[in-house]
Structure formats: structure tokens, C-alpha cells
Design a protein around this motif. Structure first.
Motif, short mmCIF file in Angstrom:
data_model
loop_
_atom_site.label_atom_id
_atom_site.label_comp_id
_atom_site.label_asym_id
_atom_site.label_seq_id
_atom_site.Cartn_x
_atom_site.Cartn_y
_atom_site.Cartn_z
N GLU A 47 0.81 -1.22 0.00
CA GLU A 47 0.00 0.00 0.00
C GLU A 47 0.85 1.27 0.00
O GLU A 47 0.31 2.37 -0.01
N THR A 189 -8.22 -2.65 2.73
CA THR A 189 -7.29 -2.64 1.59
C THR A 189 -7.55 -3.83 0.66
O THR A 189 -8.04 -4.88 1.11
N ASN A 190 -7.18 -3.68 -0.62
CA ASN A 190 -7.39 -4.76 -1.58
C ASN A 190 -6.58 -5.99 -1.24
O ASN A 190 -7.04 -7.12 -1.36
N ARG A 193 -8.25 -7.87 1.45
CA ARG A 193 -9.47 -8.51 0.95
C ARG A 193 -9.15 -9.84 0.28
O ARG A 193 -9.85 -10.83 0.48
N ALA A 194 -8.07 -9.86 -0.49
CA ALA A 194 -7.68 -11.08 -1.18
C ALA A 194 -7.29 -12.17 -0.17
O ALA A 194 -7.70 -13.32 -0.30
#
Ligand code: ADP
Ligand code: NI
Length: 222
Positions: A47, A189-190, A193-194
Motif C-alpha cells: 500500500e 485494503t485490496n 481482501r484477497a
């Protein structure tokens, strides 16, 4: 502040937190902190967040927890005092106190984190509550509280009194529905999430197998 003094502060924090949380059995032991810190650093790198602030906030995030202090104010004061004596800059102190006071206990829950570093550390803490580790922590917590792991005859929560819920309602399995299965959709955050997707699937498989075994369905053909 240069790299060397930052590393010295981080090392001092590791030693202090390890000593403070060594004997905790409520789910905030040192190894929880170590895992959250490692995850926070990984997420921070992706990030492009401030690695030092993320690491320091992750290390200190549970020191102020209400369960471990006379009050939340006392817990926060303890962290503040430590940051001052470690000579963390005013700017970083304010930032870290903001992260910890928003994420770490019920008072701050629901309020969105105001900085990228806060979102990273909150995601790292939430990721440690799900997946295989999250399952393990949930059953360990239930044991610590002396609760049942599951009760298939439990009435719906709305039909229970608060006392009843406290004494028999808060089973480990119940906790999956109250909290763990909801965390996937709360990631900031992406990257988190993954990771959460995979840990979430693992918990669903676990529950499926748990109920099969509970009802001896896996022996249906024997
Ligand atoms: P943190 O702030 O580090 O996420 P919590 O204090 O919320 O930790 O909880 C510590 C651990 O205990 C977590 O893994 C959490 O899911 C689990 N836990 C908290 N409340 C319950 C409960 N009522 N039943 C079972 N496990 C719980
Ligand atoms: Ni935590």
C-alpha cells in the motif's frame, strides 16, 4: 529521525510488549502481536504506507485493551507514556495514538480509520481473527471463558436474556456468525481482501465439516 533510532525504538517496543503480554491467555498473547506485525508490514509495503508507523502501531495495538487494564483511559495513558519515554516524535505519537484508540476496543468500533496506516493495521488485526488461526483463537477464547464449543439447542439470540446469553449463548460456533464470517467484507485494503477471501473459504469448509461430524453424517455409508 534516522533509520537507526527508529530500529532502536521498534526493538524496545518488541521487548516491552513481549514482556507485558507474555502471560495473556485471552487471545492477545505475544504471538498474536507478532503475527499482526508481520502482516501489517506486508500490507504496508503493498500500500506504500509508512512502514515504521505501521509496525510500531501493530506492536502496541493491544496494550491498551480494556480487558487488560483498569479502564480504557488507563490503557491509552500507558501507551502514551511509553511513546514519550521512547522519544517517539510528537507527530508519530499523535498518529499512533489515533490508530490505537480507534481500532483496539469497542469504543472505536464502527468508526472508519482516518489514515492509510490505520487501515493497514486494522486489516492485519482482523485477518488474525479469521482462517485457521482465527478458528484456533476462537476455541481457545471459549475455553478460557469456560464456554461450550457448540450447542445445537440454543434458542435464537433475541429470545435469550443477557445473563442467559453470557452463560450459555456465547459458544465458539456462535462467534463465527456474530463476527468471524462478517470480517471479510470489512477489510479496508485490496491486499487484505484477497487474503480474507481464502481464509473465509477455509472457515466455511471448517463449519461444513464440523456439522457433518456433529451429526455423524460422515459415517452415513459405514
Ligand atoms: P483483537 O482485538 O485482537 O481482534 P478480541 O479481543 O476481539 O481481539 O478477541 C480476541 C480473540 O478472541 C479473537 O480471535 C476473537 O475472535 C476471539 N473472541 C472474542 N470474543 C469471542 C467470543 N465471544 N467467543 C469466542 N471467541 C471470541
Ligand atoms: Ni489484536
Amino acid at each position: 529521525m534516522n533509520e537507526t533510532s527508529r530500529e532502536a525504538i521498534l526493538e524496545q517496543a518488541r521487548q516491552w510488549v513481549r514482556k507485558e503480554l507474555e502471560r495473556d491467555s485471552s487471545g492477545h498473547d505475544w504471538w498474536h502481536i507478532a503475527r499482526v506485525t508481520k502482516m501489517a508490514k506486508r500490507l504496508a509495503a503493498g500500500e506504500e504506507a509508512d512502514l515504521y508507523v505501521c509496525e510500531l502501531a501493530a506492536l502496541l495495538h493491544d496494550i491498551a485493551d480494556e480487558k487488560l487494564n483498569p479502564s480504557k483511559e488507563a490503557g491509552l495513558q500507558k501507551v502514551e507514556t511509553w511513546l514519550e519515554q521512547a522519544r517517539v516524535t510528537q507527530e508519530d505519537r499523535t498518529h499512533i495514538m489515533d490508530i490505537i484508540s480507534t481500532m483496539s476496543f469497542s469504543g472505536g468500533q464502527g468508526k472508519p480509520m482516518s489514515t492509510l496506516e490505520g487501515r493497514v493495521v486494522q486489516d492485519a488485526d482482523r485477518l488474525d481473527a479469521i482462517g485457521a488461526i482465527g478458528i484456533g483463537r476462537t476455541f481457545a477464547y471459549g475455553g478460557w471463558k469456560g464456554r461450550l464449543m457448540h450447542n445445537p439447542e440454543l434458542p435464537p439470540r433475541e429470545q435469550m436474556t443477557v445473563e442467559q446469553y453470557r452463560s450459555e449463548g456465547g459458544t465458539a460456533i456462535n462467534h463465527f456468525y456474530e463476527k468471524l464470517l462478517k470480517l471479510k467484507d470489512l477489510m479496508n485494503t485490496n491486499a487484505a481482501r484477497a487474503v480474507a477471501e481464502e481464509r473465509h473459504r477455509y472457515m466455511e469448509l471448517f463449519l461444513e465439516q464440523f456439522y457433518r461430524e456433529w451429526d455423524a453424517e460422515d459415517a452415513a455409508d459405514v
